[in-house]
Design a protein around this motif. Structure first.
Motif, PDB file in Angstrom:
ATOM      1  N   LEU B 330      54.802  20.184  55.979  1.00 23.07           N
ATOM      2  CA  LEU B 330      53.490  20.348  56.619  1.00 23.07           C
ATOM      3  C   LEU B 330      52.376  19.947  55.643  1.00 23.07           C
ATOM      4  N   PRO B 331      51.328  19.309  56.139  1.00 21.08           N
ATOM      5  CA  PRO B 331      50.229  18.945  55.231  1.00 21.08           C
ATOM      6  C   PRO B 331      49.519  20.194  54.696  1.00 21.08           C
ATOM      7  N   HIS B 332      49.036  20.113  53.467  1.00 21.86           N
ATOM      8  CA  HIS B 332      48.418  21.299  52.860  1.00 21.86           C
ATOM      9  C   HIS B 332      47.129  21.716  53.574  1.00 21.86           C
ATOM     10  N   LYS B 333      46.480  20.760  54.241  1.00 21.95           N
ATOM     11  CA  LYS B 333      45.228  21.107  54.930  1.00 21.95           C
ATOM     12  C   LYS B 333      45.445  21.451  56.417  1.00 21.95           C
ATOM     13  N   ILE B 334      46.626  21.912  56.734  1.00 20.76           N
ATOM     14  CA  ILE B 334      46.910  22.233  58.154  1.00 20.76           C
ATOM     15  C   ILE B 334      45.960  23.310  58.701  1.00 20.76           C
ATOM     16  N   GLY B 335      45.506  24.192  57.826  1.00 21.51           N
ATOM     17  CA  GLY B 335      44.589  25.252  58.251  1.00 21.51           C
ATOM     18  C   GLY B 335      43.275  24.709  58.772  1.00 21.51           C
ATOM     19  N   ILE B 336      42.874  23.549  58.255  1.00 20.25           N
ATOM     20  CA  ILE B 336      41.601  22.943  58.679  1.00 20.25           C
ATOM     21  C   ILE B 336      41.644  22.545  60.155  1.00 20.25           C
ATOM     22  N   GLU B 337      42.826  22.205  60.627  1.00 21.22           N
ATOM     23  CA  GLU B 337      42.960  21.823  62.050  1.00 21.22           C
ATOM     24  C   GLU B 337      42.718  23.040  62.966  1.00 21.22           C
ATOM     25  N   HIS B 338      42.712  24.222  62.371  1.00 14.60           N
ATOM     26  CA  HIS B 338      42.451  25.442  63.158  1.00 14.60           C
ATOM     27  C   HIS B 338      40.976  25.832  63.080  1.00 14.60           C
ATOM     28  N   LEU B 339      40.153  24.916  62.594  1.00 17.16           N
ATOM     29  CA  LEU B 339      38.760  25.264  62.313  1.00 17.16           C
ATOM     30  C   LEU B 339      37.896  25.415  63.576  1.00 17.16           C
ATOM     31  N   GLY B 340      38.274  24.707  64.604  1.00 15.40           N
ATOM     32  CA  GLY B 340      37.440  24.707  65.823  1.00 15.40           C
ATOM     33  C   GLY B 340      37.227  26.103  66.393  1.00 15.40           C
ATOM     34  N   MET B 341      36.074  26.259  66.997  1.00 13.38           N
ATOM     35  CA  MET B 341      35.771  27.538  67.639  1.00 13.38           C
ATOM     36  C   MET B 341      35.320  27.209  69.069  1.00 13.38           C
TER      37      MET B 341
END
Lengths: 426, 387
Positions: B330-341
């Motif tokens: 998994l890419p290390h910045k996968i959390g950023i894809e959860h940024l949307g609100m």
């Protein structure tokens, strides 16, 4: 059957339980819950009645009576008043459908039959009810003390309201039974056209009865001009809304149902603000879309998804509003008026159909399709009540409501039977 | 303007925006995000609300409460429908581990950061506000994932995991939000009565779902199906509204149970598809219009909220990778894809506001209303898509 009854009881218990818990209830919460309970119980009850071959509309109305002040008292007169906007919305929606079903092309084919039967009904019912009432009025206690002029005025107004047929009942039964065919078309055209004729005829009738017969004064031109303006502006507004729908159906084409719902809501809210007639505005809107664009089918299919909840609410609230206790006050006169309306309805229809060389079904049975009365008759009754003095107005409305109660209960059953007899149901 | 005319006005506004969107296919990534997450509808709500043009006064908003309740009920129901337990078997255990760890890690880290910020800035925030704030921050919008998918930027297993993780995160958020709303409800307090209400409301949603199942089992007509659904949701929201508990939670439970009963869910989706999008936009407009007062210091707080949320989203995603067997896949910045609100956060904040309608709920409304468009833009900037 037992399952449906059990479910109805559960829903009623939920509402009863919520009313009795020791937590302050918000009016918004109660209304939301009540609308849900109405939808579910009326639907289930109507489903139950289908086993006895009765139309769903009758089921909705009976459930309304049960929920209303005369029954379980869940729907109080204040709550019915609060839901008035829903009735207007439903009326607008139903009239939009009625207008949308009025295809000029089909009307042209059936023009001879429609015009003869319509003329036959208007002439026979109006003259027949008027003369019968004048001849018989003195035998009824409510009118025995009145002089001739008052009886003539009442006769004119009863004859006028006897002409009305409920487009909502007609559209509701057509939707429910999926009826299609010659009889269905003729009944629908005549019902809608009669509504338009009444909207034009009534202001003249009220003005004549009130100013010339009752008050013996000159013609109230201002009142007539007001009605004419209302008529004209309703047509113009209907054309504007119709054009808006055509534009939307052609250009945007997404989520049509919601858009049509919003238009019906707009008509029902804007009309009272500007003194427009909701029924006429909505009918014209539907007619414009159906006959001046190729979007008629999109209009009808777009309306379909919301039609059932709308009918359930409309007829259930109509049932809850029926003042059954008034029936006993003028029972004999009510039965008399209902009976003569039946007789002249048959005669007018029969002679019109014979003149138009229509078949046996149209001649002998289609008159049963014009019995139902609801919103238009009551609406006219309220206008009449406001135009007359208080005592005359109340007397008129009481008797009118009593006749509407009977006609509205019989109307859907007879209309369904008519379509069945014509072999036009699905 | 009457309440009903206001509804019409809102409908037409929502439609105007939607029609323009339909007509001009927007290509710019950031603009698509803004349109899809309802940022423009939020702005319209703010404009017509009591704060600016006052076309929708506070009185009218109060009268329209039943409609907001229905919209929220609908939103919760749709989220609940996603949780078909039978279909969960299709997903690898790693997906669950990742989603759970991501959720828990984020919640803990965000709580710590909020406490730290409140301590540093000496903010007068009630501790009651922490929990809803954390849940609002945790909720991710599936819209970014949707736009990424339609743009073809992310494909295959990674897209599958992202979709699962966002959906699961939102389900956990709504469930936690529902329990929280009952616990902090002033009518019930932190005692045994909360437990009764939790059990009672769950029981009522169960009853409603079971009744729906039994009533709908012989229905084939789509209109009748729609009527039943509307009727049941009205009863559910009516009862919930009177009990002052979470509207999205009770309808969420209703949706979850319904989707797991042997019922034809395709029919369910079909009967509601037409009203889904307009109701979403209506809800977003309500959020905008519910902001009655604008507190300038909230801008700074919101900025801090957005920044800390971004950093923690990244950190939680980074950390959650280690919960699965092969973290490097998994890419290390996968959390950023959860940024949307988006929708879930908006529904939760509106639900909170509807129940409490106090200063805290106003704070939360402002934070979410600013964060929704800001996060979309921020995401575009970080990922350098169309910037």
């Amino acid at each position: 059957m037992i399952k449906s009854i059990l479910f109805i009881i559960i829903f009623l218990l939920i509402f009863w339980g919520m009313q009795n818990i020791p937590i302050p209830m918000s009016s918004q919460g109660v209304s939301t819950l009540l609308v849900g309970i109405i939808l579910l119980t009326a639907f289930l009850f109507a489903d139950l009645l289908r086993k006895f071959h009765l139309p769903r509309l009758t089921g909705y109305m009976i459930m309304g009576i049960l929920l209303g002040a005369g029954g379980l008292g869940f729907l109080t007169s204040e709550q019915i008043e609060d839901f008035h906007f829903l009735e207007n919305l439903a009326l607008s929606f139903i009239a939009l459908t009625a207008g949308g079903e009025l295809k000029f092309k089909v009307l042209k084919e059936k023009f001879k039959s429609v015009s003869y039967i319509l003329a036959g009904q208007v002439i026979f019912i109006f003259i027949g009810v008027f003369i019968s009432f004048i001849l018989a009025a003195r035998y009824f206690s409510s009118f025995s003390q009145f002089d001739g002029n008052i009886i003539i005025a009442f006769g004119l107004l009863f004859a006028g309201t006897a002409l009305s047929t409920s487009p909502a009942t007609t559209i509701g039964i057509i939707t429910e039974t999926g009826a299609k065919g010659k009889t269905t078309n003729i009944v629908l055209f005549i019902t809608v056209l009669k509504a338009i004729v009444l909207i034009v005829l009534f202001p003249i009738l009220i003005t004549y009865a009130n100013t010339i017969v009752l008050n013996k004064s000159g013609l109230d031109v201002a009142l007539l001009v007001k009605f004419l303006l209302q008529f004209g502006s309703s047509i113009v507004t209907g054309i504007i809304f119709g054009s808006l729908i055509i534009w939307y159906l052609k250009k945007v084409k997404v989520e049509i149902s919601i858009f049509l719902f919003a238009v019906a809501l707009a008509i029902s809210e804007i009309s009272p603000l500007f003194g427009l007639d909701i029924l006429l505005t909505s009918i014209i809107t539907g007619i414009v879309v159906q006959n001046f664009s190729s979007q008629g089918n999109s209009l009808i299919s777009g309306i379909e998804i919301f039609s059932l909840p709308i009918y359930v609410l409309f007829f259930c609230l109509a049932g809850a509003s029926l003042q059954l206790e008034l029936l006993s006050e003028a029972l004999a006169l009510t039965i008399f008026l209902v009976t003569i309306r039946f007789i002249f309805n048959f005669l007018g229809n029969y002679f019109g159909a014979v003149m138009a060389q229509e078949d046996k079904v149209i001649r002998n049975f289609s008159w049963l399709g014009y019995i139902g009365q609801a919103g238009i008759a009551l609406g006219l009754g309220i206008i009449i009540k406001q135009a007359l003095s208080e005592s005359y107005g109340n007397l008129f409305l009481t008797i009118l409501i009593s006749t509407v109660v009977i006609n509205e209960m019989l109307g859907p059953i007879l209309l369904k039977w008519t379509f069945f007899k014509a072999k036009e149901t699905e | 303007m009457t309440a009903l005319l206001s509804i019409i006005f809102l409908f037409f506004l929502a439609y105007a925006g939607f029609s323009i969107y339909q007509k001009y296919k927007i290509k710019a990534f950031s603009l698509r995000l803004l349109v899809d997450n309802g940022s423009f509808h939020l702005l319209i709500g703010l404009l017509v609300g009591p704060n600016l043009l006052q076309l929708l006064s506070e009185d009218i908003l109060e009268q329209l409460k039943f409609l907001v309740a229905l919209v929220l009920g609908w939103a919760g129901f749709l989220i609940g429908l996603q949780l078909k337990l039978g279909e969960l078997k299709r997903f690898q255990p790693g997906y669950f581990l990742f989603a759970f760890t991501n959720f828990i890690l984020f919640a803990i880290l965000f709580l710590c950061s909020m406490m730290f910020i409140i301590y540093i800035f000496k903010l007068d925030f009630s501790p009651v506000i922490y929990a809803p704030l954390i849940l609002l921050a945790t909720a991710s919008s599936p819209i970014i994932i949707g736009v990424l998918k339609s743009a073809g930027d992310v494909k295959g297993q990674l897209m599958h995991l992202l979709q699962f993780s966002v959906a699961w995160e939102n389900i956990l958020c709504v469930a936690s939000h529902g329990f929280l709303m009952i616990i902090i409800n002033p009518y019930f307090g932190f005692d045994l009565s909360s437990t009764y209400v939790i059990i009672g409301s769950l029981g009522f949603s169960f009853l409603m779902a079971y009744l729906f199942y039994r009533v709908a089992e012989n229905i084939k007509n789509e209109q009748q199906y729609f009527l039943l659904l509307v009727g049941f949701l009205l009863v559910l929201t009516g009862v919930t509204l009177n009990l002052n508990i979470s509207l999205i939670f009770s309808s969420f439970v209703f949706g979850v149970i319904l989707t797991n009963l042997p019922i034809e869910t395709r029919k369910l989706y079909h009967s509601i598809a037409d009203v889904e999008k307009p109701l979403y936009f209506l809800m977003v407009i309500f959020v905008g219009a519910s902001i009655v007062e604008f507190y300038l210091p909230m801008l700074t707080i919101t900025l801090v909220f957005i920044l800390s949320r971004t950093i923690i989203k990244y950190a939680a995603g980074y950390g959650a990778r280690f919960a699965i067997e092969n973290p490097r896949s998994l890419p290390h910045k996968i959390g950023i894809e959860h940024l949307g609100m988006g929708g879930i956060a908006l529904a939760m904040v509106l639900d909170y506001h509807l129940n409490f309608n106090n200063l805290s709920s106003q704070y939360l409304l402002i934070i979410v209303a600013i964060s929704v468009p800001a996060n979309a833009l921020f995401y575009s900037a970080i990922t350098r898509r169309n910037v």
